[in-house]
Design a protein around this motif. Structure first.
Motif, PDB file in Angstrom:
ATOM      1  N   GLU A 108     -28.487  33.254  18.803  1.00 53.09           N
ATOM      2  CA  GLU A 108     -27.650  32.985  17.632  1.00 53.09           C
ATOM      3  C   GLU A 108     -28.507  32.372  16.523  1.00 53.09           C
ATOM      4  O   GLU A 108     -29.342  31.494  16.791  1.00 53.09           O
ATOM      5  CB  GLU A 108     -26.521  32.020  18.021  1.00 53.09           C
ATOM      6  CG  GLU A 108     -25.566  31.707  16.874  1.00 53.09           C
ATOM      7  CD  GLU A 108     -24.386  30.847  17.311  1.00 53.09           C
ATOM      8  OE1 GLU A 108     -24.380  30.318  18.442  1.00 53.09           O
ATOM      9  OE2 GLU A 108     -23.445  30.700  16.487  1.00 53.09           O
TER      10      GLU A 108
ATOM     11  N   TYR B 171     -36.273  37.839  18.209  1.00 58.52           N
ATOM     12  CA  TYR B 171     -35.294  36.787  18.554  1.00 58.52           C
ATOM     13  C   TYR B 171     -33.910  37.414  18.692  1.00 58.52           C
ATOM     14  O   TYR B 171     -33.465  38.147  17.800  1.00 58.52           O
ATOM     15  CB  TYR B 171     -35.277  35.724  17.456  1.00 58.52           C
ATOM     16  CG  TYR B 171     -34.289  34.601  17.697  1.00 58.52           C
ATOM     17  CD1 TYR B 171     -34.464  33.699  18.743  1.00 58.52           C
ATOM     18  CD2 TYR B 171     -33.176  34.435  16.871  1.00 58.52           C
ATOM     19  CE1 TYR B 171     -33.561  32.655  18.958  1.00 58.52           C
ATOM     20  CE2 TYR B 171     -32.270  33.395  17.071  1.00 58.52           C
ATOM     21  CZ  TYR B 171     -32.471  32.513  18.119  1.00 58.52           C
ATOM     22  OH  TYR B 171     -31.575  31.487  18.329  1.00 58.52           O
TER      23      TYR B 171
ATOM     24  N   ASN C  38     -36.143  22.734   7.693  1.00 60.25           N
ATOM     25  CA  ASN C  38     -37.310  23.559   8.023  1.00 60.25           C
ATOM     26  C   ASN C  38     -37.430  24.746   7.078  1.00 60.25           C
ATOM     27  O   ASN C  38     -37.760  25.850   7.495  1.00 60.25           O
ATOM     28  CB  ASN C  38     -37.201  24.072   9.459  1.00 60.25           C
ATOM     29  CG  ASN C  38     -35.980  24.955   9.641  1.00 60.25           C
ATOM     30  OD1 ASN C  38     -34.978  24.761   8.966  1.00 60.25           O
ATOM     31  ND2 ASN C  38     -36.062  25.920  10.532  1.00 60.25           N
TER      32      ASN C  38
ATOM     33  N   GLY D 134     -36.567  28.700   7.273  1.00 59.79           N
ATOM     34  CA  GLY D 134     -36.552  28.980   8.709  1.00 59.79           C
ATOM     35  C   GLY D 134     -37.001  30.412   8.945  1.00 59.79           C
ATOM     36  O   GLY D 134     -36.777  31.286   8.103  1.00 59.79           O
ATOM     37  N   THR D 135     -37.658  30.618  10.055  1.00 58.88           N
ATOM     38  CA  THR D 135     -38.176  31.951  10.371  1.00 58.88           C
ATOM     39  C   THR D 135     -37.413  32.552  11.546  1.00 58.88           C
ATOM     40  O   THR D 135     -37.363  31.937  12.620  1.00 58.88           O
ATOM     41  CB  THR D 135     -39.667  31.857  10.765  1.00 58.88           C
ATOM     42  OG1 THR D 135     -40.377  31.261   9.696  1.00 58.88           O
ATOM     43  CG2 THR D 135     -40.251  33.236  11.088  1.00 58.88           C
ATOM     44  N   ILE D 136     -36.819  33.715  11.349  1.00 52.74           N
ATOM     45  CA  ILE D 136     -36.199  34.453  12.449  1.00 52.74           C
ATOM     46  C   ILE D 136     -37.144  35.584  12.818  1.00 52.74           C
ATOM     47  O   ILE D 136     -37.380  36.505  12.021  1.00 52.74           O
ATOM     48  CB  ILE D 136     -34.813  35.041  12.046  1.00 52.74           C
ATOM     49  CG1 ILE D 136     -33.917  33.970  11.399  1.00 52.74           C
ATOM     50  CG2 ILE D 136     -34.151  35.712  13.248  1.00 52.74           C
ATOM     51  CD1 ILE D 136     -33.531  32.819  12.287  1.00 52.74           C
ATOM     52  N   ASP D 137     -37.740  35.476  13.987  1.00 47.20           N
ATOM     53  CA  ASP D 137     -38.680  36.509  14.453  1.00 47.20           C
ATOM     54  C   ASP D 137     -37.910  37.778  14.805  1.00 47.20           C
ATOM     55  O   ASP D 137     -36.752  37.717  15.238  1.00 47.20           O
ATOM     56  CB  ASP D 137     -39.413  35.999  15.703  1.00 47.20           C
ATOM     57  CG  ASP D 137     -40.199  34.721  15.435  1.00 47.20           C
ATOM     58  OD1 ASP D 137     -41.225  34.799  14.751  1.00 47.20           O
ATOM     59  OD2 ASP D 137     -39.769  33.650  15.908  1.00 47.20           O
TER      60      ASP D 137
ATOM     61  N   LYS E  61     -29.263  29.853  13.784  1.00 48.14           N
ATOM     62  CA  LYS E  61     -28.825  28.482  13.523  1.00 48.14           C
ATOM     63  C   LYS E  61     -29.546  27.951  12.297  1.00 48.14           C
ATOM     64  O   LYS E  61     -30.641  28.406  11.969  1.00 48.14           O
ATOM     65  CB  LYS E  61     -29.107  27.598  14.734  1.00 48.14           C
ATOM     66  CG  LYS E  61     -28.277  28.015  15.930  1.00 48.14           C
ATOM     67  CD  LYS E  61     -28.587  27.208  17.153  1.00 48.14           C
ATOM     68  CE  LYS E  61     -27.739  27.731  18.310  1.00 48.14           C
ATOM     69  NZ  LYS E  61     -28.285  27.382  19.590  1.00 48.14           N
TER      70      LYS E  61
ATOM     71  N   VAL F 146     -34.489  32.015   6.644  1.00 45.07           N
ATOM     72  CA  VAL F 146     -33.268  31.247   6.409  1.00 45.07           C
ATOM     73  C   VAL F 146     -33.572  30.272   5.288  1.00 45.07           C
ATOM     74  O   VAL F 146     -34.436  29.404   5.441  1.00 45.07           O
ATOM     75  CB  VAL F 146     -32.836  30.487   7.675  1.00 45.07           C
ATOM     76  CG1 VAL F 146     -31.531  29.752   7.444  1.00 45.07           C
ATOM     77  CG2 VAL F 146     -32.704  31.439   8.851  1.00 45.07           C
TER      78      VAL F 146
HETATM   79  O1  LIG Z   1     -33.924  28.053  11.031  1.00 46.43           O
HETATM   80  C1  LIG Z   1     -34.142  28.664  12.088  1.00 46.43           C
HETATM   81  C2  LIG Z   1     -35.434  28.840  12.611  1.00 46.43           C
HETATM   82  C3  LIG Z   1     -35.583  29.521  13.812  1.00 46.43           C
HETATM   83  N1  LIG Z   1     -34.497  30.019  14.468  1.00 46.43           N
HETATM   84  C4  LIG Z   1     -34.686  30.777  15.720  1.00 46.43           C
HETATM   85  C5  LIG Z   1     -35.226  32.162  15.425  1.00 46.43           C
HETATM   86  C6  LIG Z   1     -36.687  32.069  15.684  1.00 46.43           C
HETATM   87  O2  LIG Z   1     -37.202  33.335  16.074  1.00 46.43           O
HETATM   88  C7  LIG Z   1     -36.736  31.039  16.787  1.00 46.43           C
HETATM   89  C8  LIG Z   1     -38.005  30.267  16.826  1.00 46.43           C
HETATM   90  O3  LIG Z   1     -38.211  29.656  15.588  1.00 46.43           O
HETATM   91  P1  LIG Z   1     -39.600  28.958  15.231  1.00 46.43           P
HETATM   92  O4  LIG Z   1     -40.735  29.823  15.611  1.00 46.43           O
HETATM   93  O5  LIG Z   1     -39.499  28.500  13.827  1.00 46.43           O
HETATM   94  O6  LIG Z   1     -39.509  27.664  16.147  1.00 46.43           O
HETATM   95  P2  LIG Z   1     -40.544  27.057  17.192  1.00 46.43           P
HETATM   96  O7  LIG Z   1     -40.312  25.618  17.213  1.00 46.43           O
HETATM   97  O8  LIG Z   1     -41.937  27.574  16.916  1.00 46.43           O
HETATM   98  O9  LIG Z   1     -39.960  27.666  18.536  1.00 46.43           O
HETATM   99  P3  LIG Z   1     -40.576  28.805  19.482  1.00 46.43           P
HETATM  100  O10 LIG Z   1     -41.547  28.105  20.342  1.00 46.43           O
HETATM  101  O11 LIG Z   1     -39.360  29.308  20.234  1.00 46.43           O
HETATM  102  O12 LIG Z   1     -41.183  29.881  18.620  1.00 46.43           O
HETATM  103  O13 LIG Z   1     -35.653  30.134  16.517  1.00 46.43           O
HETATM  104  C9  LIG Z   1     -33.226  29.859  13.957  1.00 46.43           C
HETATM  105  O14 LIG Z   1     -32.232  30.311  14.518  1.00 46.43           O
HETATM  106  N2  LIG Z   1     -33.088  29.189  12.775  1.00 46.43           N
END
Ligand SMILES: O=c1ccn([C@H]2C[C@H](O)[C@@H](COP(=O)(O)OP(=O)(O)OP(=O)(O)O)O2)c(=O)[nH]1
Ligand SMILES: [Mg+2]
Length: 157
Positions: free
Chosen positions: A102, A99, A90, A93-96, A104, A74
């Motif tokens: 939704e 995932y 961020n 942003g990373t969408i795995d 965001k 993102v």
């Molecule tokens: O801008 C973003 C970033 C992430 N995500 C969603 C998809 C992603 O697969 C998940 C987790 O993101 P991330 O790994 O960056 O966040 P985290 O803080 O490491 O959370 P988690 O512990 O769930 O991995 O949140 C979004 O919708 N938008």
């Protein structure tokens, strides 16, 4: 490619579903033949204001099913950054690929004016990318290189 600008480039199939209530939000699409990103729109029900220095999480109304081996990034839209100082907190942003929630966007207003956002406004872009996963194994001494441990401007600025 059914929607958006057609291209002769290779493409993968990515299933997308709209969240309830987002039926009117256009699906992301490539705006030009070789665009890397598809714009994400705001799935908001009333106007949202982001004050200078403030950030807000904005839902985009879609969920995607990436094949294993891919991610979606993102990324900010440069027009919003250049005109209003609005970017992603961020970025990228990373969408795995596993995932299923939704998508965001965390918008931050680094500009000097209040930023206002309406339903359907394009706020960020989604770039699909291949991922290389690595197996980390421990090793006592790493191979030597010309750079060694020099970083943070080691080669000059
Ligand atoms: O801008 C973003 C970033 C992430 N995500 C969603 C998809 C992603 O697969 C998940 C987790 O993101 P991330 O790994 O960056 O966040 P985290 O803080 O490491 O959370 P988690 O512990 O769930 O991995 O949140 C979004 O919708 N938008
Ligand atoms: Mg994570």
């Amino acid at each position: 490619m059914k929607e958006g600008a057609s291209s002769s480039l290779d493409e993968i199939q990515v299933a997308v579903t709209r969240v309830e209530g987002a039926e009117d939000i256009p699906l992301p699409k490539y705006m030009t033949h070789q665009a890397a990103g598809m714009d994400l729109a705001a799935n908001i029900f009333e106007e949202v204001y982001i004050e200078p220095g403030e950030y807000k999480i904005i839902p985009c109304g879609i969920k995607i099913e990436l094949p294993p081996g891919y991610e979606a990034q993102v990324r900010p839209r440069s027009g919003l950054a250049a005109k209003y100082g609005v970017t992603l907190l961020n970025s990228p942003g990373t969408i795995d690929s596993d995932y299923r929630g939704e998508i965001k966007v965390i918008l931050i207003n680094l500009g000097k004016q209040r930023f206002s956002l309406k339903r359907g406004d394009r706020i960020a872009q989604l770039v699909i990318s291949g991922v290389v996963r690595a197996h980390l194994y421990e090793k006592d001494k790493l191979d030597e290189t010309q750079r060694g441990d020099g970083g943070f401007g080691h080669t000059g600025v």
